[in-house]
Design a protein around this motif. Sequence first.
Motif, PDB file in Angstrom:
ATOM      1  N   ALA A  75       0.829  -1.208   0.000  1.00  0.00           N
ATOM      2  CA  ALA A  75       0.000   0.000   0.000  1.00  0.00           C
ATOM      3  C   ALA A  75       0.860   1.254   0.000  1.00  0.00           C
ATOM      4  O   ALA A  75       0.567   2.230  -0.721  1.00  0.00           O
ATOM      5  CB  ALA A  75      -0.929  -0.007   1.207  1.00  0.00           C
ATOM      6  N   MET A  76       1.930   1.270   0.788  1.00  0.00           N
ATOM      7  CA  MET A  76       2.785   2.452   0.852  1.00  0.00           C
ATOM      8  C   MET A  76       3.513   2.678  -0.467  1.00  0.00           C
ATOM      9  O   MET A  76       3.587   3.808  -0.966  1.00  0.00           O
ATOM     10  CB  MET A  76       3.794   2.318   1.997  1.00  0.00           C
ATOM     11  CG  MET A  76       3.154   2.289   3.390  1.00  0.00           C
ATOM     12  SD  MET A  76       2.050   3.670   3.750  1.00  0.00           S
ATOM     13  CE  MET A  76       0.430   2.867   3.516  1.00  0.00           C
ATOM     14  N   GLN A  77       4.018   1.613  -1.069  1.00  0.00           N
ATOM     15  CA  GLN A  77       4.711   1.780  -2.351  1.00  0.00           C
ATOM     16  C   GLN A  77       3.750   2.240  -3.442  1.00  0.00           C
ATOM     17  O   GLN A  77       4.099   3.042  -4.316  1.00  0.00           O
ATOM     18  CB  GLN A  77       5.406   0.477  -2.736  1.00  0.00           C
ATOM     19  CG  GLN A  77       6.591   0.163  -1.827  1.00  0.00           C
ATOM     20  CD  GLN A  77       7.364  -1.068  -2.249  1.00  0.00           C
ATOM     21  OE1 GLN A  77       7.377  -1.421  -3.429  1.00  0.00           O
ATOM     22  NE2 GLN A  77       8.010  -1.718  -1.304  1.00  0.00           N
ATOM     23  N   SER A  78       2.503   1.778  -3.383  1.00  0.00           N
ATOM     24  CA  SER A  78       1.490   2.200  -4.358  1.00  0.00           C
ATOM     25  C   SER A  78       1.196   3.700  -4.229  1.00  0.00           C
ATOM     26  O   SER A  78       1.059   4.403  -5.240  1.00  0.00           O
ATOM     27  CB  SER A  78       0.211   1.388  -4.150  1.00  0.00           C
ATOM     28  OG  SER A  78      -0.821   1.852  -4.997  1.00  0.00           O
ATOM     29  N   ILE A  79       1.102   4.202  -3.014  1.00  0.00           N
ATOM     30  CA  ILE A  79       0.841   5.625  -2.802  1.00  0.00           C
ATOM     31  C   ILE A  79       1.995   6.465  -3.332  1.00  0.00           C
ATOM     32  O   ILE A  79       1.789   7.494  -3.998  1.00  0.00           O
ATOM     33  CB  ILE A  79       0.571   5.892  -1.308  1.00  0.00           C
ATOM     34  CG1 ILE A  79      -0.816   5.346  -0.931  1.00  0.00           C
ATOM     35  CG2 ILE A  79       0.673   7.387  -0.988  1.00  0.00           C
ATOM     36  CD1 ILE A  79      -1.102   5.350   0.555  1.00  0.00           C
ATOM     37  N   PHE A  80       3.223   6.054  -3.062  1.00  0.00           N
ATOM     38  CA  PHE A  80       4.378   6.779  -3.586  1.00  0.00           C
ATOM     39  C   PHE A  80       4.354   6.797  -5.114  1.00  0.00           C
ATOM     40  O   PHE A  80       4.594   7.826  -5.749  1.00  0.00           O
ATOM     41  CB  PHE A  80       5.671   6.132  -3.101  1.00  0.00           C
ATOM     42  CG  PHE A  80       6.134   6.604  -1.760  1.00  0.00           C
ATOM     43  CD1 PHE A  80       7.159   7.523  -1.640  1.00  0.00           C
ATOM     44  CD2 PHE A  80       5.542   6.129  -0.597  1.00  0.00           C
ATOM     45  CE1 PHE A  80       7.588   7.967  -0.403  1.00  0.00           C
ATOM     46  CE2 PHE A  80       5.964   6.557   0.650  1.00  0.00           C
ATOM     47  CZ  PHE A  80       6.996   7.476   0.756  1.00  0.00           C
ATOM     48  N   HIS A  81       4.073   5.651  -5.712  1.00  0.00           N
ATOM     49  CA  HIS A  81       4.091   5.536  -7.176  1.00  0.00           C
ATOM     50  C   HIS A  81       3.007   6.398  -7.820  1.00  0.00           C
ATOM     51  O   HIS A  81       3.242   7.069  -8.831  1.00  0.00           O
ATOM     52  CB  HIS A  81       3.895   4.070  -7.573  1.00  0.00           C
ATOM     53  CG  HIS A  81       3.803   3.863  -9.050  1.00  0.00           C
ATOM     54  ND1 HIS A  81       4.910   3.923  -9.882  1.00  0.00           N
ATOM     55  CD2 HIS A  81       2.725   3.608  -9.866  1.00  0.00           C
ATOM     56  CE1 HIS A  81       4.532   3.715 -11.138  1.00  0.00           C
ATOM     57  NE2 HIS A  81       3.208   3.520 -11.148  1.00  0.00           N
ATOM     58  N   LYS A  82       1.811   6.423  -7.218  1.00  0.00           N
ATOM     59  CA  LYS A  82       0.682   7.123  -7.829  1.00  0.00           C
ATOM     60  C   LYS A  82       0.754   8.632  -7.631  1.00  0.00           C
ATOM     61  O   LYS A  82       0.469   9.402  -8.559  1.00  0.00           O
ATOM     62  CB  LYS A  82      -0.628   6.592  -7.246  1.00  0.00           C
ATOM     63  CG  LYS A  82      -1.866   7.219  -7.865  1.00  0.00           C
ATOM     64  CD  LYS A  82      -3.144   6.558  -7.367  1.00  0.00           C
ATOM     65  CE  LYS A  82      -4.374   7.179  -8.038  1.00  0.00           C
ATOM     66  NZ  LYS A  82      -5.637   6.516  -7.576  1.00  0.00           N
ATOM     67  N   TYR A  83       1.157   9.084  -6.428  1.00  0.00           N
ATOM     68  CA  TYR A  83       1.050  10.514  -6.108  1.00  0.00           C
ATOM     69  C   TYR A  83       2.384  11.254  -6.165  1.00  0.00           C
ATOM     70  O   TYR A  83       2.409  12.486  -6.109  1.00  0.00           O
ATOM     71  CB  TYR A  83       0.394  10.694  -4.736  1.00  0.00           C
ATOM     72  CG  TYR A  83      -1.044  10.252  -4.761  1.00  0.00           C
ATOM     73  CD1 TYR A  83      -2.032  11.061  -5.312  1.00  0.00           C
ATOM     74  CD2 TYR A  83      -1.408   8.988  -4.289  1.00  0.00           C
ATOM     75  CE1 TYR A  83      -3.350  10.638  -5.367  1.00  0.00           C
ATOM     76  CE2 TYR A  83      -2.721   8.565  -4.341  1.00  0.00           C
ATOM     77  CZ  TYR A  83      -3.688   9.390  -4.883  1.00  0.00           C
ATOM     78  OH  TYR A  83      -4.994   8.968  -4.954  1.00  0.00           O
ATOM     79  N   LYS A  84       3.482  10.539  -6.260  1.00  0.00           N
ATOM     80  CA  LYS A  84       4.800  11.149  -6.437  1.00  0.00           C
ATOM     81  C   LYS A  84       5.012  12.342  -5.508  1.00  0.00           C
ATOM     82  O   LYS A  84       5.174  13.490  -5.936  1.00  0.00           O
ATOM     83  CB  LYS A  84       4.991  11.563  -7.902  1.00  0.00           C
ATOM     84  CG  LYS A  84       4.949  10.374  -8.848  1.00  0.00           C
ATOM     85  CD  LYS A  84       5.074  10.781 -10.291  1.00  0.00           C
ATOM     86  CE  LYS A  84       5.199   9.565 -11.205  1.00  0.00           C
ATOM     87  NZ  LYS A  84       4.131   8.573 -11.009  1.00  0.00           N
ATOM     88  N   PRO A  85       5.014  12.090  -4.230  1.00  0.00           N
ATOM     89  CA  PRO A  85       5.081  13.189  -3.264  1.00  0.00           C
ATOM     90  C   PRO A  85       6.430  13.900  -3.254  1.00  0.00           C
ATOM     91  O   PRO A  85       7.477  13.299  -3.515  1.00  0.00           O
ATOM     92  CB  PRO A  85       4.835  12.485  -1.925  1.00  0.00           C
ATOM     93  CG  PRO A  85       5.315  11.078  -2.156  1.00  0.00           C
ATOM     94  CD  PRO A  85       4.965  10.772  -3.578  1.00  0.00           C
ATOM     95  N   THR A  86       6.371  15.177  -2.940  1.00  0.00           N
ATOM     96  CA  THR A  86       7.580  15.962  -2.723  1.00  0.00           C
ATOM     97  C   THR A  86       8.028  15.851  -1.274  1.00  0.00           C
ATOM     98  O   THR A  86       9.224  15.814  -0.982  1.00  0.00           O
ATOM     99  CB  THR A  86       7.330  17.439  -3.072  1.00  0.00           C
ATOM    100  OG1 THR A  86       6.846  17.530  -4.410  1.00  0.00           O
ATOM    101  CG2 THR A  86       8.605  18.264  -2.936  1.00  0.00           C
TER     102      THR A  86
END
Length: 362
Positions: free
Chosen positions: A65-76
Amino acid sequence: MITVVVTGAAGFIGSNFVRLILEETNVHVVIVDKLTYAGHPATLVDLENDGRVIVFKDDITDEQAMQSIFHKYKPTWIVNCAAESHVDRSIDNPEPFLKTNTFGTYVLLEAARRFLVRADEHVRRDFRFLHVSTDEVFGSLGPEGKFSESSPYAPNSPYAASKGAADHFVRAYWHTYRVPTLITNCSNNYGPYQFPEKLIPLTILNALDGKPLRIYGDGLQVRDWLYVKDHCQAILQVLRNGRAGESYNIGGEEERTNREVVEGICDILQELMPANQNTCLVEKNLTKYTDLRQFVEDRPGHDQRYAIDPGKIRSELRWSPGHTFEVGLRKTVEWYLSHREWCRQVLGGRYDRQRLGLLAHD
């Protein structure tokens, strides 16, 4: 457009930080919260209505779940506020603290590392992973001195140990993998939206209901108190201008004994809702809130004193707290008086204000 992932944003510090950055910036916010007992949907009601906010009910220990959020939203920015945080609960059961505070931080760091490997250069340049920690990792002070960024780690509770271990992982991911990390170690926070298991909100609600105001030991344990909005301002300053790989101590420089805190709350309540107008006290023939004080057996391993030296963040980032303890405490009491329904919702079926952290004898 900056996107910031805030973990634990249905909790105390996280929700206050999200409110601050929505007020003061144009960032987009991805909230990640497991919604455990201290993270309640009632805290997110107004935030979910903001078009810049997306909420995920996820556990930070869920690697996929955490890797998916990083991949989708590309946070700064990543701001890790997710934590089991109540020392008494860590005494009763350390395991959730180890899982969330230590392993959960590792999962987020690993997701960040994998994300940065594939990211563009400008993304890597601006990225920051800020880990919100505590002064409790440094252990206990004597009557003099303050914790600095170079103070040795000496945690005395399972909570402090789990946060200290997480701090070390954050530091290691900068030195080993060059993930641009930041650590903030703060003193005791207080203010709106704090789950009523901690000293200040618990005292407010128990006093209003005419329940005993439990004070551990002699009540002379000293804490350095920091109003939560001042803390959130500091976090934002560190995100914007802090040096990657550094840690910053954030303190209010407002030391008070636990006894002074309880008595200060009683004085404010006596002014705002006098005891002779509170049915719960009238029925017990009590004329003042301080009559509810009850000195009880001390917490096991109770640290005697914490105090933070915020000299580094003052000099490097020009931050200083905006609230004295007297002003912040009054604002806090007023907030809880006007948000009794929020208190009812977050407490309902989760915690009946009983004492925690007493050593069990098998």
